[in-house]
Design an enzyme around this catalytic site. Structure first.
Site, PDB file in Angstrom:
ATOM      1  N   ASP A  38       0.111   5.484  -1.100  1.00 35.83           N
ATOM      2  CA  ASP A  38      -0.910   6.455  -1.505  1.00 35.83           C
ATOM      3  C   ASP A  38      -0.362   7.620  -2.323  1.00 35.83           C
ATOM      4  OD1 ASP A  38      -3.668   5.862  -0.544  1.00 35.83           O
ATOM      5  OD2 ASP A  38      -2.658   5.629   1.376  1.00 35.83           O
ATOM      6  N   GLU A  73      -8.915   1.345  -2.994  1.00 38.46           N
ATOM      7  CA  GLU A  73      -9.101   1.387  -1.538  1.00 38.46           C
ATOM      8  C   GLU A  73     -10.487   1.924  -1.194  1.00 38.46           C
ATOM      9  OE1 GLU A  73      -6.696   2.875   2.447  1.00 38.46           O
ATOM     10  OE2 GLU A  73      -6.472   3.994   0.573  1.00 38.46           O
ATOM     11  N   HIS A 127       0.819  -1.219   0.000  1.00 34.81           N
ATOM     12  CA  HIS A 127       0.000   0.000   0.000  1.00 34.81           C
ATOM     13  C   HIS A 127       0.850   1.266   0.000  1.00 34.81           C
ATOM     14  CE1 HIS A 127      -4.134   1.590   0.772  1.00 34.81           C
ATOM     15  NE2 HIS A 127      -3.457   2.644   1.211  1.00 34.81           N
ATOM     16  N   HIS A 131      -9.061  -1.869   6.939  1.00 39.82           N
ATOM     17  CA  HIS A 131     -10.109  -0.846   7.103  1.00 39.82           C
ATOM     18  C   HIS A 131     -11.478  -1.407   7.473  1.00 39.82           C
ATOM     19  CE1 HIS A 131      -8.260   3.020   6.234  1.00 39.82           C
ATOM     20  NE2 HIS A 131      -7.587   2.464   5.242  1.00 39.82           N
ATOM     21  N   HIS A 167     -13.381   1.751   3.159  1.00 37.36           N
ATOM     22  CA  HIS A 167     -12.380   2.635   3.737  1.00 37.36           C
ATOM     23  C   HIS A 167     -12.890   2.960   5.145  1.00 37.36           C
ATOM     24  CE1 HIS A 167      -9.791   6.289   4.239  1.00 37.36           C
ATOM     25  NE2 HIS A 167      -8.915   5.402   3.818  1.00 37.36           N
ATOM     26  N   ASP A 185       1.992   1.900   3.973  1.00 36.68           N
ATOM     27  CA  ASP A 185       1.073   3.046   3.987  1.00 36.68           C
ATOM     28  C   ASP A 185       1.804   4.377   3.780  1.00 36.68           C
ATOM     29  OD1 ASP A 185      -1.451   4.122   3.963  1.00 36.68           O
ATOM     30  OD2 ASP A 185      -1.816   3.940   6.113  1.00 36.68           O
ATOM     31  N   HIS A 243      -2.567  -3.238   4.505  1.00 31.89           N
ATOM     32  CA  HIS A 243      -1.827  -2.318   5.374  1.00 31.89           C
ATOM     33  C   HIS A 243      -2.470  -2.267   6.762  1.00 31.89           C
ATOM     34  CE1 HIS A 243      -4.993   0.040   3.534  1.00 31.89           C
ATOM     35  NE2 HIS A 243      -4.701   1.152   4.182  1.00 31.89           N
TER      36      HIS A 243
END
Length: 425
Positions: free
Chosen positions: A54, A164, A52, A242, A191, A334, A263
């Site tokens: 972003d 995600e 993961h 999540h 999420h 992350d 993650h």
């Protein structure tokens, strides 16, 4: 005659002794080789796969997804990116970090749910692909487990796409299928917001209001279970980071394929609702899945009186190994999705430091083979199994697709942006 016998005995002894010496040399070399390759050198042998990152969302918020003037080679001199509190990634640091493959994440905020989440997610998939195309010497689009190895052999970072949040498919299986065709290889079922068919981890937060806590025991609805089964059919990884504790249990109970946590860390060490409880770690091991450990300071260290460090991350890795086994733990940093990383893991260049520290750990001892599994072999094994289940289902399923529709009642009052197909005018 006796002299000849003595000579033969001496010669035989010499041969045996010589063989023992050669064996000892080979054994020493083997053990020495393992020791030499037991730290960061592992990352030259097998691909380090991070579950993961972003960066694509930072591209959206900082660059509006414009790549024309984006200098990914080195962002340390960029006045916008260098002053960004959630920016830890560029090519220079990725190469220093020996990253072998990355799931780049197509994420859009929960506020887009019931509005334009699908459109925004498509834009994020698009920017990921354009980024890969802009840097072909370093990045390669990957959609299969074997593709990870192919990119690694070419000394490129295998670039996979994850979406995600289940809100990104707008509760439509057709959208899920089209995203798979675009190259998406995992979907995180939620999420931070519930979808009409799955509950997110905040419902497990005991500090929530009573109204939200009414949903505490919610997991997957029947439609949510169908989403998981359609992902199995497609060959898409089911990502349970999540989601709520019950959603984890429901998904693992219904899935035909191994799951991932792209993650997430260990709840037993830091009781944040984003982390994974031990009972689910045990279920994940039985399922054959993998938990990819999150580096975010607030997920690995709940004691706010001190800074999180690389040793806190190691503690989570070791805990998951202890409960689930060494075959079920991986890396899901992350980076670029959070604003605080532990000391020793400040950015994507620091992965080797983590593996060096693990190689020095005695309780438990991390062998070369163990570190290879952690780095990427566990994720590749899961990915291959997901592909095998897909191929098996293709031969045995009577119906080629799940064609279920979300019950309208599950939308509640969130129908303003949907056409009523039953309306007469």
């Amino acid at each position: 005659m006796s002299k000849n016998i003595s000579r033969v005995c001496i010669l035989s002894s010499a041969v045996v002794l010589g063989a023992l010496v050669i064996f000892a040399i080979i054994l020493a070399a083997t053990l020495g080789g393992e020791e030499a390759a037991s730290g960061a050198d592992i990352l030259d042998i097998v691909p380090l796969i991070d579950g993961h990152n972003d960066l694509p969302f930072n591209l959206r918020t900082l660059n509006h997804n414009f790549l024309k003037n984006f200098t990914f080679e080195d962002l340390k001199n960029d006045p916008v990116w260098w002053n960004c509190s959630t920016c830890f990634t560029d090519l220079k640091r990725l190469l220093a970090g020996k990253l072998g493959a990355q799931f780049w994440v197509a994420y859009v905020p929960c506020k887009s749910q019931y509005k334009d989440a699908v459109e925004q997610t498509l834009e994020q998939i698009d920017v990921i692909k354009r980024l890969i195309q802009k840097y072909p010497d370093h990045l390669q689009l990957v959609t299969t487990a074997d593709g990870i190895w192919e990119a690694f052999r070419k000394k490129k970072i295998g670039s996979l796409i994850g979406v995600e949040g289940g809100h990104s498919i707008d509760s439509r299986l057709a959208v899920l299928r089209q995203m798979y065709d675009l190259g998406v290889r995992y979907l995180t079922l939620t999420h931070a917001c519930n979808t009409p068919w799955a509950r997110a981890s905040p419902v497990d937060n005991v500090s929530l209001t009573s109204d939200l806590n009414k949903e505490h025991h919610g997991g997957l609805t029947e439609f949510g279970k169908t989403v998981v089964l359609e992902m199995n059919r497609l060959g898409m990884l089911v990502d349970l980071s999540h989601v709520s504790h019950q959603t984890m249990i429901d998904a693992i109970s219904i899935t035909k394929s191994p799951v991932i946590f792209s993650h997430s860390s260990a709840y037993a060490l830091c009781n944040h609702h984003r982390n994974v409880h031990d009972d689910v770690l045990v279920m994940t091991a039985k399922n054959g899945g993998v938990v990819m450990v999150n580096f975010y300071s607030e997920f690995v260290q709940c004691n706010t009186t001190r800074n999180a460090t690389v040793d806190d991350v190691i503690a989570h890795i070791n805990h998951i190994r202890k409960v689930a086994g060494v075959n079920h733990v991986g890396i899901g940093s992350d980076y670029d999705g959070v604003d605080s990383m532990p000391v020793g893991l400040e950015d994507v260049s620091k992965y080797p430091h983590l593996f060096e520290r693990l190689a020095q750990t005695n309780e438990p001892r991390w062998s070369t083979e163990d570190l290879k599994k952690l780095a990427g072999l566990n994720l590749i094994r899961v990915f291959k199994e997901v592909e095998l289940v897909r191929d098996k289902l293709a031969k045995t399923m009577h119906e080629p697709h799940h064609e279920d529709l979300l019950p309208v009642k599950d939308l509640g009052s969130n129908t303003d942006c949907r056409t009523n197909l039953n309306a007469t005018s």
